[in-house]
Write an enzyme that holds these catalytic residues in place. Structure first.
Site, short mmCIF file in Angstrom:
data_model
loop_
_atom_site.label_atom_id
_atom_site.label_comp_id
_atom_site.label_asym_id
_atom_site.label_seq_id
_atom_site.Cartn_x
_atom_site.Cartn_y
_atom_site.Cartn_z
N LYS A 9 -3.37 -2.33 15.84
CA LYS A 9 -2.75 -1.34 16.71
C LYS A 9 -3.71 -0.91 17.80
CE LYS A 9 0.18 1.44 14.71
NZ LYS A 9 0.47 2.21 13.52
N GLU A 43 0.83 -1.22 0.00
CA GLU A 43 0.00 0.00 0.00
C GLU A 43 0.86 1.26 0.00
OE1 GLU A 43 -1.55 1.81 3.42
OE2 GLU A 43 -1.10 0.12 4.74
N1 PSU Z 1 -2.36 1.68 10.54
C1 PSU Z 1 -1.03 1.83 10.61
N2 PSU Z 1 -0.38 2.53 9.64
C2 PSU Z 1 -1.05 3.04 8.58
C3 PSU Z 1 -2.47 2.84 8.49
C4 PSU Z 1 -3.07 2.16 9.49
O1 PSU Z 1 -0.42 1.37 11.55
O2 PSU Z 1 -0.43 3.67 7.70
C5 PSU Z 1 -3.20 3.35 7.29
C6 PSU Z 1 -3.52 2.19 6.32
O3 PSU Z 1 -3.40 2.68 5.00
C7 PSU Z 1 -4.96 1.87 6.63
C8 PSU Z 1 -5.49 3.24 6.93
O4 PSU Z 1 -5.64 1.26 5.56
O5 PSU Z 1 -4.46 3.87 7.69
C9 PSU Z 1 -6.78 3.16 7.71
O6 PSU Z 1 -7.34 4.42 7.78
P1 PSU Z 1 -8.83 4.58 8.36
O7 PSU Z 1 -8.71 4.22 9.80
O8 PSU Z 1 -9.15 6.02 8.13
O9 PSU Z 1 -9.69 3.66 7.57
#
Ligand code: PSU
Ligand code: MN
Length: 305
Positions: free
Chosen positions: A160, A26
C-alpha cells in the site's frame, strides 16, 4: 508444551492430518483494518471462498490467552465487535497469552502461528513495510523481518502506498525475500494494479507458483515469499484519488503525532473516511481475489507433498 498454548480447530486439524490444503488468515485486518460489521462479513466470505476452491480456511487469533488456529463464527463476531483486542505482532504474543487477553494477529504473528500449526500458505490484503519517512522514524514493520525467517507464503495485493514502496522492495531484497507478481511484472500497489516498480519474478499459474515455493523450502532457504496479486481491474481505484487521500491521511498522522503500532490502523481508518468508503470496497474485493489465489496455491502444494 506447544499444545498448552495452541488450539487448532477440529476441521483444520483434520485437514492437516490428511495432508489437505489449508490457508491461514490474519485477524488484525478484522479488528484494526476494517470497521464493523464489514470486517466480520468479509472474514466470513473469505472463508467461504477458500472452501469453494477446495481448501480449509484457518483464521488465526489469540482469544482469552489461547492461540486459536481456526475460529468459529462466534469467535469471528467477537473479534470484529470487541474494541479491546490487542494488535499482536511477534513481540506481543507472550504477553497477550500470559495475561489471558485477546489478540488480533498481524501478518508477522499470523506467519509464526501458521508455521507452528503446520500451515504454509497465508492470505491477507496488504503487508506492513518500510514507512514513508523511515529514514527519520525507523518505522519498519516487523512483518518484513518475519518474511525473512518464517516459512510461509504470503498472498497479498502488493504494498500500500502509505508505505515507501521502493524502500520496502530494497529491504525485502536485502533479507532474501522473493517478491513474486501473479500475472504481472509490476508490483501492485494494493488499491491500484500498478506502481511503476518491477517484481523479481512473474508467475502465471498456481502450479508454477507452487513449484517455486516448494523448491525454496526443500533447499532449506528459510523464510517466506511475498506473492503479489493485483486487485481485479473493475475494483481498482483512481490513482490520483487514492494518492491524495493517502497524502491527507499521512499529514493528519504527523499532525497528531501518531507513531508505533498505531500508525497503520490510523492511516487505514483515515483513508476510508476520506474516500467515503470507496477504499473499503476495493479493500474487500482484493482480499476475495487473494483468497481464491491462496487456496489454489495451497491445493497445488498439497498435490506435491
Ligand atoms: N495493511 C493493510 N491492512 C491491514 C494491515 C496492513 O492494508 O490490516 C495490518 C496487517 O495486520 C499488518 C499490520 O501485518 O497492519 C502491519 O502493522 P505495522 O505496520 O504496525 O507492522
Ligand atoms: Mn511500525
Amino acid at each position: 508444551m506447544l499444545k498448552d498454548f495452541l488450539e487448532i480447530k477440529e476441521s483444520v486439524q483434520n485437514a492437516l492430518a490428511e495432508g489437505k490444503p489449508v490457508v491461514a488468515l490474519e485477524s488484525t485486518i478484522i479488528s484494526h483494518g476494517m470497521p464493523y460489521p464489514q470486517n466480520v462479513e468479509t472474514a466470513r466470505n473469505v472463508e467461504r471462498i477458500i472452501r469453494e476452491q477446495g481448501a480449509e480456511p484457518a483464521t488465526i487469533a489469540i482469544i482469552g490467552g489461547k492461540i486459536k488456529t481456526g475460529l468459529n463464527d462466534d469467535e469471528l463476531e467477537y473479534l470484529g465487535r470487541n474494541g479491546n483486542v490487542i494488535k499482536t505482532s511477534r513481540r506481543d504474543i507472550p504477553f497477550v497469552i500470559a495475561r489471558g487477553a485477546d489478540g488480533a494477529t498481524t501478518v508477522a504473528a499470523t506467519m509464526i502461528i501458521a508455521a507452528l500449526s503446520g500451515i504454509r500458505v497465508f492470505v491477507t490484503g496488504g503487508i506492513g513495510g518500510v514507512h514513508r519517512g523511515a529514514q527519520q522514524t525507523f518505522d519498519i514493520s516487523a512483518d518484513l523481518e518475519e518474511l525473512a525467517r518464517t516459512n510461509v507464503a504470503v498472498v497479498c495485493a502488493g504494498v500500500k502506498s502509505i508505505l515507501d514502496l521502493p524502500l520496502t522492495l530494497e529491504y525485502l531484497e536485502t533479507r532474501g525475500v522473493p517478491v513474486v507478481g501473479y500475472r504481472t511484472d509490476e508490483l501492485p500497489a494494493f488499491y491500484t494494479r500498478e506502481s511503476g516498480l518491477n517484481v523479481d519474478y512473474r508467475v502465471d499459474t498456481p502450479q508454477e507458483l507452487a513449484a517455486a515455493v516448494k523448491t525454496k523450502w526443500e533447499l532449506g532457504l528459510d523464510g517466506g515469499l511475498v506473492i503479489a496479486n493485483p486487485i481485479p481491474e473493475e475494483f481498482q481505484m483512481d490513482g490520483a484519488v487514492i494518492n491524495q487521500a493517502i497524502e491527507a491521511a499521512l499529514a493528519d498522522a504527523s499532525k497528531e503525532n501518531v507513531c508505533g503500532k498505531d500508525t497503520t490502523p490510523y492511516l487505514l481508518a483515515k483513508i476510508k473516511d476520506i474516500t467515503g468508503g470507496d477504499s473499503l470496497r476495493s479493500n474487500v474485493q482484493l482480499i476475495y481475489s487473494n483468497a481464491a489465489l491462496g487456496a489454489n496455491l495451497a491445493v497445488e502444494l498439497a498435490k506435491k507433498s
